[in-house]
Scaffold this motif. Structure first.
Motif, mmCIF file in Angstrom:
data_model
loop_
_atom_site.group_PDB
_atom_site.id
_atom_site.type_symbol
_atom_site.label_atom_id
_atom_site.label_comp_id
_atom_site.label_asym_id
_atom_site.label_seq_id
_atom_site.Cartn_x
_atom_site.Cartn_y
_atom_site.Cartn_z
ATOM 1 N N ILE A 1 0.869 -70.236 37.728
ATOM 2 C CA ILE A 1 1.176 -68.967 38.383
ATOM 3 C C ILE A 1 0.521 -67.854 37.574
ATOM 4 O O ILE A 1 0.695 -67.782 36.352
ATOM 5 N N ALA A 2 -0.223 -66.985 38.235
ATOM 6 C CA ALA A 2 -0.764 -65.785 37.598
ATOM 7 C C ALA A 2 0.155 -64.622 37.956
ATOM 8 O O ALA A 2 0.337 -64.302 39.126
ATOM 9 N N VAL A 3 0.765 -64.022 36.940
ATOM 10 C CA VAL A 3 1.577 -62.823 37.128
ATOM 11 C C VAL A 3 0.692 -61.660 36.688
ATOM 12 O O VAL A 3 0.525 -61.408 35.502
ATOM 13 N N ILE A 4 0.115 -60.984 37.659
ATOM 14 C CA ILE A 4 -0.910 -59.963 37.412
ATOM 15 C C ILE A 4 -0.218 -58.616 37.265
ATOM 16 O O ILE A 4 0.297 -58.068 38.234
ATOM 17 N N ARG A 5 -0.225 -58.098 36.045
ATOM 18 C CA ARG A 5 0.457 -56.839 35.746
ATOM 19 C C ARG A 5 -0.557 -55.744 35.455
ATOM 20 O O ARG A 5 -0.449 -55.035 34.466
ATOM 21 N N GLY A 6 -1.556 -55.616 36.293
ATOM 22 C CA GLY A 6 -2.604 -54.619 36.105
ATOM 23 C C GLY A 6 -3.848 -55.035 36.856
ATOM 24 O O GLY A 6 -3.828 -55.941 37.682
ATOM 25 N N HIS A 7 -4.972 -54.397 36.564
ATOM 26 C CA HIS A 7 -6.223 -54.645 37.270
ATOM 27 C C HIS A 7 -6.794 -56.017 36.915
ATOM 28 O O HIS A 7 -6.788 -56.412 35.754
ATOM 29 N N ALA A 8 -7.312 -56.710 37.924
ATOM 30 C CA ALA A 8 -8.041 -57.970 37.734
ATOM 31 C C ALA A 8 -9.407 -57.788 38.382
ATOM 32 O O ALA A 8 -9.517 -57.745 39.606
ATOM 33 N N VAL A 9 -10.436 -57.649 37.564
ATOM 34 C CA VAL A 9 -11.760 -57.250 38.025
ATOM 35 C C VAL A 9 -12.761 -58.378 37.772
ATOM 36 O O VAL A 9 -12.738 -59.006 36.708
ATOM 37 N N GLY A 10 -13.659 -58.617 38.709
ATOM 38 C CA GLY A 10 -14.748 -59.572 38.512
ATOM 39 C C GLY A 10 -14.248 -60.961 38.159
ATOM 40 O O GLY A 10 -13.481 -61.562 38.907
ATOM 41 N N VAL A 11 -14.693 -61.479 37.001
ATOM 42 C CA VAL A 11 -14.259 -62.818 36.608
ATOM 43 C C VAL A 11 -12.773 -62.853 36.287
ATOM 44 O O VAL A 11 -12.159 -63.921 36.332
ATOM 45 N N GLY A 12 -12.159 -61.713 36.000
ATOM 46 C CA GLY A 12 -10.700 -61.651 35.862
ATOM 47 C C GLY A 12 -10.026 -61.965 37.181
ATOM 48 O O GLY A 12 -8.993 -62.637 37.233
ATOM 49 N N CYS A 13 -10.621 -61.500 38.279
ATOM 50 C CA CYS A 13 -10.137 -61.819 39.622
ATOM 51 C C CYS A 13 -10.298 -63.305 39.896
ATOM 52 O O CYS A 13 -9.380 -63.956 40.396
ATOM 53 N N ILE A 14 -11.460 -63.862 39.542
ATOM 54 C CA ILE A 14 -11.706 -65.289 39.749
ATOM 55 C C ILE A 14 -10.708 -66.116 38.960
ATOM 56 O O ILE A 14 -10.141 -67.087 39.463
ATOM 57 N N PHE A 15 -10.463 -65.731 37.705
ATOM 58 C CA PHE A 15 -9.505 -66.460 36.870
ATOM 59 C C PHE A 15 -8.107 -66.414 37.494
ATOM 60 O O PHE A 15 -7.415 -67.425 37.543
ATOM 61 N N ALA A 16 -7.701 -65.261 37.996
ATOM 62 C CA ALA A 16 -6.387 -65.141 38.644
ATOM 63 C C ALA A 16 -6.327 -65.993 39.913
ATOM 64 O O ALA A 16 -5.332 -66.669 40.167
ATOM 65 N N LEU A 17 -7.390 -65.981 40.709
ATOM 66 C CA LEU A 17 -7.415 -66.756 41.952
ATOM 67 C C LEU A 17 -7.436 -68.259 41.701
ATOM 68 O O LEU A 17 -7.072 -69.037 42.586
ATOM 69 N N ALA A 18 -7.840 -68.692 40.514
ATOM 70 C CA ALA A 18 -7.877 -70.118 40.187
ATOM 71 C C ALA A 18 -6.484 -70.697 39.963
ATOM 72 O O ALA A 18 -6.327 -71.913 39.881
ATOM 73 N N HIS A 19 -5.470 -69.844 39.861
ATOM 74 C CA HIS A 19 -4.093 -70.314 39.711
ATOM 75 C C HIS A 19 -3.560 -70.780 41.067
ATOM 76 O O HIS A 19 -4.032 -70.340 42.120
#
Length: 184
Positions: free
Chosen positions: A136-154
């Motif tokens: 589970i990615a608990v995103i507590r702020g901006h997820a940009v570029g590869v940060g978005c990809i990393f979050a979506l991989a959860h």
């Protein structure tokens, strides 16, 4: 893990050396592990940060960690894969989940190193996509570029609708099908 034996040294002059840490792996109750991006930085995926996350995920593949402890870059006692671990949560401190790639590193290297860097990130995403625990990615702020990809991989993602943005600026830079990002 002996990084100095490799020809490519991802620890050479990257953001993680300045901050001395990028993330920590802690264990809560009931076999819930928390991978936390620490501090108020932008949490950019430098080569060293990618290596650290890889190492922590590998250690979680079979570990016996005492309750209520936090380990960073440490060796854990291997045990059976499902003895304690039940769930992995990835979250962040500060206003950035991740601001993406460490573009400063990309600008300061020769032509071959960016390819190795991008491949190491792609392997990290592949590892997360096929991880043996629910994630589970608990995103507590901006997820940009590869940060978005990393979050979506959860497996699951949670985020407040009024705190931060998730976006991939790379989509506008490279036509679909020509990018390594979409080949994971």
């Amino acid at each position: 893990m002996e990084l100095q034996d490799r020809t490519w040294n991802p620890l050479a002059s990257t953001e993680i050396n300045k901050e001395d840490r990028f993330c920590e792996l802690g264990m809560g109750g009931g076999g819930v592990f928390v991978l936390s991006f620490v501090g108020e930085s932008h949490h950019r995926f430098s080569p060293a940060a990618i290596c650290l996350i890889n190492e922590l995920l590998d250690s979680l593949s079979g570990c016996n960690m005492p309750d209520q402890t936090t380990h960073r870059n440490s060796c854990l006692t291997p045990v059976s894969r499902d003895e304690k671990a039940r769930l992995l949560i990835t979250t962040n401190q500060g206003k950035f989940f991740s601001d993406g790639m460490d573009v400063n590193y990309l600008g300061c290297t020769d032509r071959e190193r960016p390819v190795e860097y991008l491949m190491s990130f792609q392997k990290l995403v592949s590892k997360l996509l096929t991880f043996h625990l629910p994630t589970i990615a608990v995103i507590r702020g901006h997820a940009v570029g590869v940060g978005c990809i990393f979050a979506l991989a959860h497996d699951y993602r949670l985020m407040s609708s009024d705190h931060g943005y998730v976006f991939m600026n790379e989509v506008n830079l490279v036509p679909v099908g020509e990018s390594w990002i979409f080949n994971c």
